[in-house]
Design an enzyme around this catalytic site. Structure first.
Site, PDB file in Angstrom:
ATOM      1  N   ASN A 113      38.429  42.423  52.618  1.00 47.91           N
ATOM      2  CA  ASN A 113      38.005  43.563  51.794  1.00 47.91           C
ATOM      3  C   ASN A 113      37.583  43.137  50.377  1.00 47.91           C
ATOM      4  O   ASN A 113      37.803  43.848  49.411  1.00 47.91           O
ATOM      5  CB  ASN A 113      39.085  44.655  51.789  1.00 47.91           C
ATOM      6  CG  ASN A 113      40.418  44.187  51.232  1.00 47.91           C
ATOM      7  OD1 ASN A 113      40.587  43.003  50.959  1.00 47.91           O
ATOM      8  ND2 ASN A 113      41.353  45.096  51.059  1.00 47.91           N
ATOM      9  N   GLU A 127      52.123  37.972  40.173  1.00 52.87           N
ATOM     10  CA  GLU A 127      50.968  37.370  40.827  1.00 52.87           C
ATOM     11  C   GLU A 127      50.212  36.452  39.858  1.00 52.87           C
ATOM     12  O   GLU A 127      49.752  35.378  40.247  1.00 52.87           O
ATOM     13  CB  GLU A 127      50.066  38.470  41.390  1.00 52.87           C
ATOM     14  CG  GLU A 127      50.740  39.220  42.540  1.00 52.87           C
ATOM     15  CD  GLU A 127      49.974  40.458  42.997  1.00 52.87           C
ATOM     16  OE1 GLU A 127      50.471  41.115  43.938  1.00 52.87           O
ATOM     17  OE2 GLU A 127      48.907  40.783  42.430  1.00 52.87           O
TER      18      GLU A 127
END
Ligand code: CMP
Length: 145
Positions: A113, A127
């Site tokens: 995606n 992250e």
């Protein structure tokens, strides 16, 4: 309100040559790049990064895909970064993504995606530090974050 989010341009979008166009959408969307690099995750890296999805049926395929080629990782800065970036990229499934969003323009399917975007301020920090050392993140004036 957090002011950073973390993104990856996923392997198929990199392979298809969409990196430049996606970065342009990001900067036109008002995000400043604190850190950026092209890197290929090992299967173990991808498993660690997506550990929260460990029990999901798509975990194996997702981690195979995310380690199948280089990705472009970046830390992006903007007021309300997490929420605003999720608006810019559109829904997880490109079939549901709004017109003009990065996923509507450049995604292939729900797995490939085009881009990842953090889902919370806490995950954005986690992250970002998964991929970048402190000496790799820069503020607007060029000093270290
Ligand atoms: P991302 O934002 O990287 O976070 C987790 C990823 O899991 C998500 O984008 C999708 O690429 C993938 N994903 C989520 N739901 C599904 C699903 N139903 N089938 C396959 N992949 C999925």
């Amino acid at each position: 309100m957090g002011n950073i989010t973390f993104t990856m341009i996923k392997p198929l979008a990199v392979k298809k040559g969409y990196t430049g166009k996606i970065i342009e959408k990001i900067t036109e969307g008002g995000f400043r790049i604190q850190a950026m690099k092209m890197i290929r995750m090992s299967k173990a890296d991808a498993e660690k990064f997506y550990e929260i999805h460990k029990e999901r049926p798509f975990y194996g395929e997702l981690t195979d895909f995310m380690s199948s080629g280089p990705i472009v990782a970046a830390v992006l800065e903007k007021d309300n970064a997490v929420e605003d970036y999720r608006k810019l990229i559109g829904a997880t499934n490109p079939e549901d993504a709004a017109e003009g969003t990065i996923r509507k323009l450049y995604a292939t399917d729900i797995q490939a995606n085009a881009v990842h975007g953090s889902d919370s301020n806490e995950n954005a920090e986690k992250e970002a530090s998964f991929f970048f050392a402190k000496k790799e993140r820069f503020s607007k004036d060029g000093s270290l974050i």
